[in-house]
Design a protein around this motif. Sequence first.
Motif, PDB file in Angstrom:
ATOM      1  N   UNK A 139      34.739  42.991  23.276  1.00 37.60           N
ATOM      2  CA  UNK A 139      35.070  42.607  24.644  1.00 37.60           C
ATOM      3  C   UNK A 139      33.856  42.769  25.552  1.00 37.60           C
ATOM      4  N   UNK A 140      33.828  41.947  26.588  1.00 36.92           N
ATOM      5  CA  UNK A 140      32.847  42.097  27.660  1.00 36.92           C
ATOM      6  C   UNK A 140      33.637  42.422  28.921  1.00 36.92           C
ATOM      7  N   UNK A 141      33.502  43.652  29.397  1.00 35.76           N
ATOM      8  CA  UNK A 141      34.119  44.041  30.666  1.00 35.76           C
ATOM      9  C   UNK A 141      33.136  43.689  31.776  1.00 35.76           C
ATOM     10  N   UNK A 142      33.653  43.332  32.937  1.00 36.85           N
ATOM     11  CA  UNK A 142      32.777  42.946  34.041  1.00 36.85           C
ATOM     12  C   UNK A 142      33.134  43.727  35.301  1.00 36.85           C
ATOM     13  N   UNK A 143      32.096  44.075  36.028  1.00 32.60           N
ATOM     14  CA  UNK A 143      32.268  44.719  37.332  1.00 32.60           C
ATOM     15  C   UNK A 143      31.627  43.798  38.365  1.00 32.60           C
ATOM     16  N   UNK A 144      32.452  43.248  39.230  1.00 34.42           N
ATOM     17  CA  UNK A 144      31.976  42.364  40.292  1.00 34.42           C
ATOM     18  C   UNK A 144      31.508  43.215  41.466  1.00 34.42           C
ATOM     19  N   UNK A 145      30.259  43.009  41.885  1.00 32.53           N
ATOM     20  CA  UNK A 145      29.696  43.794  42.988  1.00 32.53           C
ATOM     21  C   UNK A 145      29.261  42.921  44.159  1.00 32.53           C
ATOM     22  N   UNK A 146      29.745  41.702  44.215  1.00 31.39           N
ATOM     23  CA  UNK A 146      29.340  40.802  45.285  1.00 31.39           C
ATOM     24  C   UNK A 146      30.236  40.857  46.497  1.00 31.39           C
ATOM     25  N   UNK A 147      30.094  39.841  47.308  1.00 27.11           N
ATOM     26  CA  UNK A 147      30.874  39.715  48.532  1.00 27.11           C
ATOM     27  C   UNK A 147      32.322  39.391  48.172  1.00 27.11           C
ATOM     28  N   UNK A 148      33.244  40.156  48.689  1.00 25.78           N
ATOM     29  CA  UNK A 148      34.667  39.991  48.363  1.00 25.78           C
ATOM     30  C   UNK A 148      35.227  38.642  48.798  1.00 25.78           C
ATOM     31  N   UNK A 149      34.490  37.893  49.615  1.00 28.03           N
ATOM     32  CA  UNK A 149      34.930  36.572  50.071  1.00 28.03           C
ATOM     33  C   UNK A 149      34.377  35.445  49.200  1.00 28.03           C
ATOM     34  N   UNK A 150      33.549  35.772  48.213  1.00 28.61           N
ATOM     35  CA  UNK A 150      32.984  34.765  47.306  1.00 28.61           C
ATOM     36  C   UNK A 150      33.989  34.460  46.196  1.00 28.61           C
ATOM     37  N   UNK A 151      34.977  33.658  46.524  1.00 29.16           N
ATOM     38  CA  UNK A 151      36.083  33.356  45.610  1.00 29.16           C
ATOM     39  C   UNK A 151      35.580  32.749  44.304  1.00 29.16           C
ATOM     40  N   UNK A 152      34.615  31.852  44.356  1.00 28.36           N
ATOM     41  CA  UNK A 152      34.101  31.218  43.136  1.00 28.36           C
ATOM     42  C   UNK A 152      33.391  32.227  42.238  1.00 28.36           C
ATOM     43  N   UNK A 153      32.658  33.155  42.826  1.00 27.58           N
ATOM     44  CA  UNK A 153      31.978  34.185  42.029  1.00 27.58           C
ATOM     45  C   UNK A 153      33.002  35.093  41.348  1.00 27.58           C
ATOM     46  N   UNK A 154      34.035  35.459  42.066  1.00 25.49           N
ATOM     47  CA  UNK A 154      35.099  36.299  41.498  1.00 25.49           C
ATOM     48  C   UNK A 154      35.830  35.542  40.391  1.00 25.49           C
ATOM     49  N   UNK A 155      36.111  34.266  40.622  1.00 23.90           N
ATOM     50  CA  UNK A 155      36.767  33.439  39.612  1.00 23.90           C
ATOM     51  C   UNK A 155      35.936  33.408  38.321  1.00 23.90           C
ATOM     52  N   UNK A 156      34.623  33.210  38.453  1.00 24.34           N
ATOM     53  CA  UNK A 156      33.760  33.170  37.269  1.00 24.34           C
ATOM     54  C   UNK A 156      33.804  34.503  36.510  1.00 24.34           C
ATOM     55  N   UNK A 157      33.689  35.601  37.219  1.00 31.19           N
ATOM     56  CA  UNK A 157      33.693  36.915  36.566  1.00 31.19           C
ATOM     57  C   UNK A 157      35.033  37.147  35.860  1.00 31.19           C
ATOM     58  N   UNK A 158      36.135  36.754  36.492  1.00 31.10           N
ATOM     59  CA  UNK A 158      37.455  36.858  35.849  1.00 31.10           C
ATOM     60  C   UNK A 158      37.508  36.033  34.570  1.00 31.10           C
TER      61      UNK A 158
END
Length: 186
Positions: A139-158
């Motif tokens: 597995x690759x676990x991910x920790x998103x550390x960007x701007x909470x309003x960057x929906x596309x970045x969060x979508x990619x990490x998910x």
Amino acid sequence: MKTQIVTGSIADLATKNNQSIAETFLSCDCIVIVDISGSMHEIDRANTNKTRYEYACEALRDLQGSMPGKIAVISFSDNPQFEPTGIPRTPYGNTELDKALKFVKIADNIPDMKFILISDGWPSNEKLALDVAKTFKNKIDVIFVGNEHDIEAIRFMNELAKISGGKQITAESALIAEKMQYLLGG
């Protein structure tokens, strides 16, 4: 100039145990892949003066200190690099995540190896990164550390976490160390 070495890093343990970096690496349980692209210089919260990169470095220092020799640090922007001292290079360049995943793929043959990606979620080539992630056995676990309003970045990490069977966690920068401990089961 003397190179700084994080207590508990691969280089620190190699020196203390009179071993090579390669011998010490064999005791690693986790590879932390840290985004050091130019956007990691950004500050997301108005009440702090620390960048995403600075918070990630602090969390890595804490984690390596609490788990000596168990964490290998790989930094990436334009190219990936093993950081035996435990300190990622200063942020610059693009986010070539596919190259970083290919770089650590050799360790994917080790059963139960943990992979944790710390990023703000803007790879240079999303499709290539996801294609490489699909090939991982672990597995690759991910920790998103960007701007909470960057929906596309969060979508990619998910999506990256989901493809590999990993977990996706959004962390306020100050909580990165706590989130890494959670992913490591501690």
